[in-house]
Design a protein around this motif. Structure first.
Motif, PDB file in Angstrom:
ATOM      1  N   PRO A   1       0.818  -1.220   0.000  1.00 61.59           N
ATOM      2  CA  PRO A   1       0.000   0.000   0.000  1.00 61.59           C
ATOM      3  C   PRO A   1       0.851   1.270   0.000  1.00 61.59           C
ATOM      4  N   ARG A   2       0.249   2.356  -0.397  1.00 58.33           N
ATOM      5  CA  ARG A   2       0.882   3.677  -0.400  1.00 58.33           C
ATOM      6  C   ARG A   2       0.046   4.638   0.447  1.00 58.33           C
ATOM      7  N   LEU A   3       0.701   5.671   0.945  1.00 60.86           N
ATOM      8  CA  LEU A   3      -0.006   6.680   1.728  1.00 60.86           C
ATOM      9  C   LEU A   3      -1.156   7.280   0.926  1.00 60.86           C
ATOM     10  N   PRO A   4      -2.274   7.591   1.566  1.00 58.91           N
ATOM     11  CA  PRO A   4      -3.381   8.242   0.861  1.00 58.91           C
ATOM     12  C   PRO A   4      -3.036   9.680   0.492  1.00 58.91           C
ATOM     13  N   LEU A   5      -3.772  10.219  -0.449  1.00 61.37           N
ATOM     14  CA  LEU A   5      -3.503  11.578  -0.918  1.00 61.37           C
ATOM     15  C   LEU A   5      -3.522  12.603   0.204  1.00 61.37           C
ATOM     16  N   SER A   6      -4.416  12.437   1.166  1.00 66.60           N
ATOM     17  CA  SER A   6      -4.541  13.440   2.232  1.00 66.60           C
ATOM     18  C   SER A   6      -3.279  13.550   3.073  1.00 66.60           C
ATOM     19  N   ALA A   7      -2.374  12.567   2.968  1.00 66.06           N
ATOM     20  CA  ALA A   7      -1.127  12.613   3.724  1.00 66.06           C
ATOM     21  C   ALA A   7       0.036  13.180   2.916  1.00 66.06           C
ATOM     22  N   ILE A   8      -0.167  13.367   1.607  1.00 67.90           N
ATOM     23  CA  ILE A   8       0.937  13.865   0.783  1.00 67.90           C
ATOM     24  C   ILE A   8       0.582  15.062  -0.089  1.00 67.90           C
ATOM     25  N   LEU A   9      -0.715  15.353  -0.246  1.00 66.66           N
ATOM     26  CA  LEU A   9      -1.153  16.435  -1.118  1.00 66.66           C
ATOM     27  C   LEU A   9      -1.782  17.532  -0.281  1.00 66.66           C
ATOM     28  N   PHE A  10      -1.152  18.686  -0.268  1.00 65.96           N
ATOM     29  CA  PHE A  10      -1.604  19.812   0.566  1.00 65.96           C
ATOM     30  C   PHE A  10      -1.984  21.000  -0.324  1.00 65.96           C
ATOM     31  N   LYS A  11      -2.778  21.881   0.223  1.00 66.09           N
ATOM     32  CA  LYS A  11      -3.248  23.050  -0.515  1.00 66.09           C
ATOM     33  C   LYS A  11      -2.628  24.315   0.059  1.00 66.09           C
ATOM     34  N   ASP A  12      -1.851  25.000  -0.757  1.00 65.87           N
ATOM     35  CA  ASP A  12      -1.295  26.325  -0.464  1.00 65.87           C
ATOM     36  C   ASP A  12      -0.184  26.352   0.584  1.00 65.87           C
ATOM     37  N   HIS A  13      -0.190  25.429   1.533  1.00 66.66           N
ATOM     38  CA  HIS A  13       0.886  25.420   2.533  1.00 66.66           C
ATOM     39  C   HIS A  13       1.029  24.006   3.092  1.00 66.66           C
ATOM     40  N   TYR A  14       2.159  23.766   3.740  1.00 63.64           N
ATOM     41  CA  TYR A  14       2.448  22.439   4.289  1.00 63.64           C
ATOM     42  C   TYR A  14       1.524  22.130   5.463  1.00 63.64           C
ATOM     43  N   GLN A  15       1.076  20.893   5.519  1.00 64.62           N
ATOM     44  CA  GLN A  15       0.237  20.448   6.634  1.00 64.62           C
ATOM     45  C   GLN A  15       1.068  19.590   7.579  1.00 64.62           C
ATOM     46  N   GLU A  16       1.093  19.944   8.847  1.00 63.38           N
ATOM     47  CA  GLU A  16       1.799  19.139   9.836  1.00 63.38           C
ATOM     48  C   GLU A  16       1.083  17.797  10.026  1.00 63.38           C
ATOM     49  N   PRO A  17       1.843  16.710  10.214  1.00 63.04           N
ATOM     50  CA  PRO A  17       1.215  15.393  10.389  1.00 63.04           C
ATOM     51  C   PRO A  17       0.184  15.345  11.510  1.00 63.04           C
TER      52      PRO A  17
ATOM     53  N   THR B   1      -2.200  17.111  11.906  1.00 59.96           N
ATOM     54  CA  THR B   1      -3.532  17.425  11.383  1.00 59.96           C
ATOM     55  C   THR B   1      -4.176  16.245  10.667  1.00 59.96           C
ATOM     56  N   TYR B   2      -3.421  15.172  10.409  1.00 58.11           N
ATOM     57  CA  TYR B   2      -4.015  14.010   9.740  1.00 58.11           C
ATOM     58  C   TYR B   2      -3.581  12.706  10.424  1.00 58.11           C
ATOM     59  N   GLN B   3      -3.545  12.731  11.735  1.00 60.73           N
ATOM     60  CA  GLN B   3      -3.152  11.553  12.496  1.00 60.73           C
ATOM     61  C   GLN B   3      -4.097  10.371  12.277  1.00 60.73           C
ATOM     62  N   ALA B   4      -5.394  10.652  12.149  1.00 62.10           N
ATOM     63  CA  ALA B   4      -6.346   9.563  11.933  1.00 62.10           C
ATOM     64  C   ALA B   4      -6.045   8.847  10.617  1.00 62.10           C
TER      65      ALA B   4
ATOM     66  N   PHE C   1      -3.758   4.147   7.764  1.00 61.65           N
ATOM     67  CA  PHE C   1      -2.780   3.598   6.834  1.00 61.65           C
ATOM     68  C   PHE C   1      -1.872   2.587   7.532  1.00 61.65           C
ATOM     69  N   ASP C   2      -1.501   2.862   8.771  1.00 59.09           N
ATOM     70  CA  ASP C   2      -0.649   1.937   9.506  1.00 59.09           C
ATOM     71  C   ASP C   2      -1.340   0.589   9.691  1.00 59.09           C
ATOM     72  N   GLU C   3      -2.633   0.603   9.934  1.00 58.54           N
ATOM     73  CA  GLU C   3      -3.399  -0.648  10.048  1.00 58.54           C
ATOM     74  C   GLU C   3      -3.381  -1.406   8.719  1.00 58.54           C
ATOM     75  N   GLN C   4      -3.531  -0.680   7.632  1.00 61.61           N
ATOM     76  CA  GLN C   4      -3.500  -1.297   6.304  1.00 61.61           C
ATOM     77  C   GLN C   4      -2.121  -1.900   6.023  1.00 61.61           C
ATOM     78  N   LEU C   5      -1.068  -1.157   6.373  1.00 57.95           N
ATOM     79  CA  LEU C   5       0.293  -1.647   6.163  1.00 57.95           C
ATOM     80  C   LEU C   5       0.572  -2.893   7.007  1.00 57.95           C
ATOM     81  N   HIS C   6       0.116  -2.858   8.247  1.00 58.47           N
ATOM     82  CA  HIS C   6       0.318  -3.991   9.153  1.00 58.47           C
ATOM     83  C   HIS C   6      -0.377  -5.243   8.602  1.00 58.47           C
ATOM     84  N   ALA C   7      -1.595  -5.065   8.084  1.00 62.46           N
ATOM     85  CA  ALA C   7      -2.330  -6.194   7.518  1.00 62.46           C
ATOM     86  C   ALA C   7      -1.623  -6.746   6.287  1.00 62.46           C
ATOM     87  N   TYR C   8      -1.053  -5.849   5.469  1.00 64.04           N
ATOM     88  CA  TYR C   8      -0.308  -6.291   4.284  1.00 64.04           C
ATOM     89  C   TYR C   8       0.864  -7.170   4.689  1.00 64.04           C
ATOM     90  N   TYR C   9       1.662  -6.738   5.658  1.00 68.02           N
ATOM     91  CA  TYR C   9       2.848  -7.498   6.041  1.00 68.02           C
ATOM     92  C   TYR C   9       2.482  -8.822   6.706  1.00 68.02           C
TER      93      TYR C   9
END
Length: 250
Positions: A172-188, A190-193, A198-206
């Motif tokens: 899996p890859r990170l969702p867009l909301s974790a890498i695509l920001f509008k006008d300025h950088y978003q601190e992590p 703000t998207y901890q959920a 994604f971490d749950e998805q990655l854990h299930a993959y492994y």
């Protein structure tokens, strides 16, 4: 029949084991010439490719990368950042300095990176598999010595191409909301959920993949990357020995 760019990227998996079916010269050259159409900084085309065919050299690279399959099937390239060729076109100290300071050094790394990415996409669109080997820089100086690389060149990636023996699960890859920001950088924060999901998805993959299943989380992988970086602490020294970054003080 080749796949589209979108289909190729959507289907990408890193392949580390290849069959004995040879990649023909025609297919190999088609991959490279198509990839040459990628953008290149200031049209310097500051990259070169070394195909490694000698079994002893491939075995040495397998040891450096800690990947035995590097010494086996498929075609093996080492992708270089290369200002050696350009420096010879316009000889002189001023040219050499301009081509080796950080701006043009970074440009040569960018050229090599774009070329590598394009070769991966073209090869996979034709039904081949690939693995990009950043691990050749586990011992950069050893690779330079092995391939007799001149000053103003530097190995950036290894790239192995061939017909894969299997089709591993898609990572899996990170969702867009974790890498695509509008006008300025978003601190992590703000998207901890999103990161937790994604971490749950990655854990299930492994845990569910068919080979080398393990208990893995995103923070574990970051910590593992810190350990691998320790093997490459001489990289800047090697870069300087190859003639790059003359503006840095010794």
């Amino acid at each position: 029949m080749s796949l589209s760019v979108i289909e190729t990227l959507a289907a990408h998996r890193t392949q580390r084991a290849f069959t004995t079916q040879p990649v023909t010269d025609e297919t190999f050259e088609r991959i490279i010439t198509a990839a040459q159409q990628m953008p290149t900084s200031q049209y310097l085309q500051a990259y070169s490719l070394v195909e490694v065919t000698d079994p002893a050299a491939r075995a040495a690279l397998a040891k450096i990368t800690t990947m035995p399959t590097v010494g086996e099937n498929g075609r093996l390239l080492v992708v270089l950042a290369d200002q050696h060729r350009n420096a010879g076109l316009v000889p002189g100290a001023a040219t050499k300095r301009a081509l080796t300071e950080f701006d043009r050094f970074a440009g040569s790394i960018e050229d090599a990176t774009l070329m590598t990415a394009a070769m991966v996409m073209v090869a996979e669109s034709l039904g081949l598999g690939s693995v990009v080997l950043g691990s050749i820089n586990n011992d950069t100086q050893a690779v330079i010595d092995l391939l007799h690389l001149p000053a103003l060149t530097l190995p950036v990636f290894g790239l192995q191409l061939g017909y894969p023996t299997e089709r591993p699960e898609k990572k899996p890859r990170l969702p867009l909301s974790a890498i695509l920001f509008k006008d300025h950088y978003q601190e992590p924060a703000t998207y901890q959920a999103t990161l937790r999901q994604f971490d749950e998805q990655l854990h299930a993959y492994y845990q569910g993949r068919s080979s080398h299943a393990r208990d893995e989380h995103l923070d574990h992988m970051t910590a593992e990357a810190l350990h691998s970086a320790a093997k490459r602490r001489d990289f800047l020294k090697v870069v300087r020995r190859q003639g790059f970054l003359p503006e840095l003080k010794n």
